[in-house]
Design an enzyme around this catalytic site. Sequence first.
Site, mmCIF file in Angstrom:
data_model
loop_
_atom_site.group_PDB
_atom_site.id
_atom_site.type_symbol
_atom_site.label_atom_id
_atom_site.label_comp_id
_atom_site.label_asym_id
_atom_site.label_seq_id
_atom_site.Cartn_x
_atom_site.Cartn_y
_atom_site.Cartn_z
ATOM 1 N N ARG A 1 -7.890 9.247 16.405
ATOM 2 C CA ARG A 1 -6.630 8.931 15.725
ATOM 3 C C ARG A 1 -6.240 10.059 14.790
ATOM 4 O O ARG A 1 -7.078 10.866 14.389
ATOM 5 C CB ARG A 1 -6.785 7.639 14.884
ATOM 6 N N SER A 20 2.818 -6.541 8.992
ATOM 7 C CA SER A 20 2.341 -5.338 9.688
ATOM 8 C C SER A 20 0.949 -5.455 10.311
ATOM 9 O O SER A 20 0.255 -4.456 10.445
ATOM 10 C CB SER A 20 2.368 -4.163 8.719
ATOM 11 N N TYR A 59 4.625 -6.652 16.730
ATOM 12 C CA TYR A 59 4.764 -5.744 15.583
ATOM 13 C C TYR A 59 5.511 -4.473 16.011
ATOM 14 O O TYR A 59 6.544 -4.117 15.439
ATOM 15 C CB TYR A 59 3.378 -5.408 15.017
ATOM 16 N N TYR A 93 0.828 -1.216 0.000
ATOM 17 C CA TYR A 93 0.000 0.000 0.000
ATOM 18 C C TYR A 93 0.863 1.266 0.000
ATOM 19 O O TYR A 93 0.819 2.070 -0.944
ATOM 20 C CB TYR A 93 -0.946 -0.048 1.209
ATOM 21 N N ILE A 94 1.676 1.443 1.027
ATOM 22 C CA ILE A 94 2.470 2.674 1.088
ATOM 23 C C ILE A 94 3.615 2.613 0.072
ATOM 24 O O ILE A 94 3.921 3.593 -0.608
ATOM 25 C CB ILE A 94 2.976 2.938 2.525
ATOM 26 N N ASP A 114 12.212 -12.358 -1.570
ATOM 27 C CA ASP A 114 12.208 -11.977 -0.165
ATOM 28 C C ASP A 114 13.548 -11.324 0.189
ATOM 29 O O ASP A 114 14.597 -11.780 -0.273
ATOM 30 C CB ASP A 114 12.012 -13.259 0.655
ATOM 31 N N ILE A 115 13.484 -10.295 1.022
ATOM 32 C CA ILE A 115 14.750 -9.624 1.393
ATOM 33 C C ILE A 115 15.653 -10.523 2.238
ATOM 34 O O ILE A 115 16.820 -10.231 2.415
ATOM 35 C CB ILE A 115 14.517 -8.264 2.118
HETATM 36 N N1 UDP Z 1 -12.045 0.789 14.428
HETATM 37 C C1 UDP Z 1 -13.407 0.550 14.607
HETATM 38 N N2 UDP Z 1 -13.999 -0.404 13.814
HETATM 39 C C2 UDP Z 1 -13.335 -1.109 12.874
HETATM 40 C C3 UDP Z 1 -11.938 -0.841 12.682
HETATM 41 C C4 UDP Z 1 -11.334 0.124 13.489
HETATM 42 O O1 UDP Z 1 -14.057 1.143 15.448
HETATM 43 O O2 UDP Z 1 -13.933 -1.967 12.214
HETATM 44 C C5 UDP Z 1 -11.398 1.810 15.277
HETATM 45 C C6 UDP Z 1 -10.234 1.288 16.091
HETATM 46 O O3 UDP Z 1 -10.703 0.775 17.323
HETATM 47 C C7 UDP Z 1 -9.374 2.527 16.252
HETATM 48 C C8 UDP Z 1 -9.625 3.316 14.967
HETATM 49 O O4 UDP Z 1 -10.833 2.783 14.419
HETATM 50 O O5 UDP Z 1 -9.823 3.299 17.330
HETATM 51 C C9 UDP Z 1 -8.535 3.143 13.946
HETATM 52 O O6 UDP Z 1 -8.253 1.776 13.810
HETATM 53 P P1 UDP Z 1 -7.361 1.182 12.652
HETATM 54 O O7 UDP Z 1 -7.369 -0.305 12.777
HETATM 55 O O8 UDP Z 1 -7.762 1.783 11.333
HETATM 56 O O9 UDP Z 1 -5.905 1.761 12.944
HETATM 57 P P2 UDP Z 1 -5.005 1.702 14.296
HETATM 58 O O10 UDP Z 1 -5.305 2.983 15.015
HETATM 59 O O11 UDP Z 1 -5.349 0.480 15.049
HETATM 60 O O12 UDP Z 1 -3.619 1.681 13.750
#
Ligand code: UDP
Length: 328
Positions: free
Chosen positions: A220, A76, A140, A11-12, A50-51
């Site tokens: 977030r 990841s 991770y 992705y990135i 693979d690296i």
């Molecule tokens: N989240 C949610 N429902 C989902 C997936 C994620 O409520 O189906 C919430 C999750 O609990 C977090 C935010 O969305 O608070 C972002 O989550 P994500 O997995 O995208 O990224 P993270 O912050 O874990 O890296």
Amino acid sequence: MTILVTGGAGYIGSHMVKLLQEQNEEVIVIDNLSTGSAKSISEAKLYIGDIRDKEIMTNIFTENKIDAVIHFAADSRVAESVANPLKYYNNNLHGTATLLEFMVKYGVKYIVFSSTAAVYGNSETNIITEETKTNPESPYGETKLAIEQMMEWVSSAHGIYYTALRYFNACGAHESGLIGESRNHETHLIPLVLQVALGKRKKINIYGDDYATKDGTCIRDYIHVTDLANAHIKAVKWMKKYKKSGIFNLGNGKGFSVQEIVDYARKVTKKPILAEVDSRRAGDPDKLVASNQLAKEELKWVPKITKIDDIIKSAWKFMNNFPDGYGG
Ligand code: UDP
């Protein structure tokens, strides 16, 4: 410059490759295609492998004169890392050790590493600076932090310069709508919400509405993938110019709650998007927002796609073009 992008079909990584090509840099990609897709980098020189595989790494480093490495190749998924830690220690740590070995052997001096805000874990502070105590809560995050430390030791022993970029929540898609976030087992909020809008999922579960935030849902810092990619190029130039190593947060410095993301997605897609409150997901902190001051000051990096509706719009465009991902 000739730049080796490991994990460039992900992705990135694929956005990184695209940006480098747009800037007329020479790009070499290595990817084992475990999660990435060759379709996302159709015009790049791709080594499939693979690296950790020394034979393919020898080919890459002898066939190309590499100036810098941008390193994404890693597993990841947080939950998977908890269930299968050795996979992460093996791929992420052993993989990077092998890569660094080749850099030392072939005199490649610069590496930008894809790190993560997961190195901070469940932090006590809400606005996170690079000085905030690290406290990873999954293999991770542990392996990403250990790689940062590995690079520091290798840097002092062998004169390699490194930049570790700690991403907050990567999201969005290239403006063309031709590359974007496409995984078999999606766990990230924005693509999941958009899959509901697309009719591929019935509803989005909101993991907890009893957090200590304004609406009770987690906050977030969502940062557009093109802005992330841009920071890597700036980091390569910064290391070359100043002969320095560094660690930087990459975020917008602004937080959005899960509820707000769902609301913005409804606005952008003009779809109702059914959402239901579910129980909390293990290990989710209330609020994670980056201080991005250091990256702004040192790297002269400024995120450009900062409006959350523009970010969601870009992801929605990609998803409409590829409703079944690259395989479809
Ligand atoms: N989240 C949610 N429902 C989902 C997936 C994620 O409520 O189906 C919430 C999750 O609990 C977090 C935010 O969305 O608070 C972002 O989550 P994500 O997995 O995208 O990224 P993270 O912050 O874990 O890296």
